[in-house]
Design a protein around this motif. Structure first.
Motif, PDB file in Angstrom:
ATOM      1  N   ILE A 124      43.707 -53.886  23.661  1.00  0.00           N
ATOM      2  CA  ILE A 124      44.040 -53.359  24.976  1.00  0.00           C
ATOM      3  C   ILE A 124      43.844 -54.504  25.964  1.00  0.00           C
ATOM      4  N   ASN A 184      38.000 -52.321  21.516  1.00  0.00           N
ATOM      5  CA  ASN A 184      38.865 -53.331  20.910  1.00  0.00           C
ATOM      6  C   ASN A 184      38.249 -53.906  19.645  1.00  0.00           C
ATOM      7  N   LYS A 214      47.742 -49.421  27.010  1.00  0.00           N
ATOM      8  CA  LYS A 214      48.289 -50.733  26.677  1.00  0.00           C
ATOM      9  C   LYS A 214      47.564 -51.849  27.423  1.00  0.00           C
ATOM     10  N   TYR A 215      47.327 -51.644  28.714  1.00  0.00           N
ATOM     11  CA  TYR A 215      46.644 -52.656  29.506  1.00  0.00           C
ATOM     12  C   TYR A 215      45.996 -52.015  30.719  1.00  0.00           C
ATOM     13  N   PHE A 263      50.198 -47.538  30.135  1.00  0.00           N
ATOM     14  CA  PHE A 263      50.138 -46.826  28.866  1.00  0.00           C
ATOM     15  C   PHE A 263      51.249 -47.275  27.921  1.00  0.00           C
ATOM     16  N   LEU A 264      51.074 -46.971  26.647  1.00  0.00           N
ATOM     17  CA  LEU A 264      52.018 -47.398  25.618  1.00  0.00           C
ATOM     18  C   LEU A 264      53.395 -46.774  25.810  1.00  0.00           C
ATOM     19  N   ASP A 265      53.470 -45.624  26.453  1.00  0.00           N
ATOM     20  CA  ASP A 265      54.763 -44.975  26.674  1.00  0.00           C
ATOM     21  C   ASP A 265      55.506 -45.516  27.894  1.00  0.00           C
ATOM     22  N   GLY A 266      54.936 -46.547  28.536  1.00  0.00           N
ATOM     23  CA  GLY A 266      55.587 -47.183  29.677  1.00  0.00           C
ATOM     24  C   GLY A 266      55.186 -46.635  31.027  1.00  0.00           C
ATOM     25  N   LYS A 295      52.576 -45.649  34.190  1.00  0.00           N
ATOM     26  CA  LYS A 295      51.465 -46.317  34.864  1.00  0.00           C
ATOM     27  C   LYS A 295      50.769 -45.331  35.790  1.00  0.00           C
ATOM     28  N   ASN A 328      43.444 -44.938  22.909  1.00  0.00           N
ATOM     29  CA  ASN A 328      44.481 -45.221  21.906  1.00  0.00           C
ATOM     30  C   ASN A 328      45.892 -45.089  22.482  1.00  0.00           C
ATOM     31  N   LYS A 329      45.997 -44.635  23.738  1.00  0.00           N
ATOM     32  CA  LYS A 329      47.291 -44.550  24.416  1.00  0.00           C
ATOM     33  C   LYS A 329      47.442 -45.658  25.469  1.00  0.00           C
ATOM     34  N   VAL A 368      41.896 -53.531  17.860  1.00  0.00           N
ATOM     35  CA  VAL A 368      43.121 -53.422  18.651  1.00  0.00           C
ATOM     36  C   VAL A 368      43.018 -54.408  19.817  1.00  0.00           C
TER      37      VAL A 368
END
Length: 215
Positions: free
Chosen positions: A151, A144, A92-93, A109-112, A114, A89-90, A149
């Protein structure tokens, strides 16, 4: 929860090892010059041999062993110096590059932030990591669907929309190379022409298939 061990290549050690190998050569050359002044060829051979020996005796340091624990919602990677907790859940890709020298695995990650690690097939057995990544992809696909979601599985570094700006800059540099240089320097832009054309083709192919991402 699935658990497996895998081998990977430390990111810092290769640079230290290669720099150390190159540093040994002039040092050995200096020592040989002191003690074998009249044997220049032998000095060079001994210096190069010393650099190679330094690398061969220390190359085992390039291989590290990690442990992965994979569940339906997270993956924990226990590496030699740290533990990486990957909560889906954290995430992004993710990007998996499988090249001729091994695998590079990147998590975004979603917070930017890597995290990236690599497995060089010259020093490590990449098969355990290939199995782990196949299981990881399957777990992400299921996550997903269940959580509705997205990812992203980044299929290529060219799948980013800002990759076009990089390609434009490189293309301009190549064109300037043709305009401003002559033989034999013009061989350099000639050598880069086919790769940049291939990258442009790949970029537009991804764009046509709607596989570009916004980051």
């Amino acid at each position: 929860m699935k658990e497996c061990e895998f081998e990977y290549t430390d990111q810092v050690t290769p640079y230290i090892l290669f720099l150390g190998s190159f540093a040994v050569v002039p040092l050995m050359l200096f020592l040989c010059y002191i003690f074998l002044k009249d044997a220049v060829v032998l000095d060079v051979i001994l210096a190069i041999s010393a650099g190679m020996a330094f690398f061969l005796f220390n190359k085992h340091r390039l291989k590290k062993t990690g442990t992965a624990r994979l569940s339906d919602t997270e993956m924990n990677l226990e590496l030699s110096s740290t533990v990486v907790h990957v909560a889906f859940n954290k995430l992004k890709y993710y990007y998996i590059y499988n090249g001729k020298n091994g695998i590079v695995f990147t998590l975004g990650f979603l917070d930017g932030t890597k995290r990236k690690f690599a497995v060089n097939n010259n020093f490590c057995n990449i098969e355990p990591l290939e199995i782990l990544l196949a299981q990881f992809r399957s777990a992400i696909d299921e996550y997903n669907v269940q959580k509705q979601v997205n990812i992203i599985h980044l299929e290529s570094i060219l799948a980013r929309k800002n990759a076009a700006y990089v390609l434009i800059v490189v293309t301009i540099l190549i064109i300037l190379g043709f305009v401003l240089t002559s033989m034999p320097v013009i061989i350099i832009p000639i050598a880069f022409t086919l790769p940049i054309l291939f990258n442009w083709f790949h970029y537009f192919q991804l764009k046509r298939n709607n596989k570009l991402v916004d980051f």
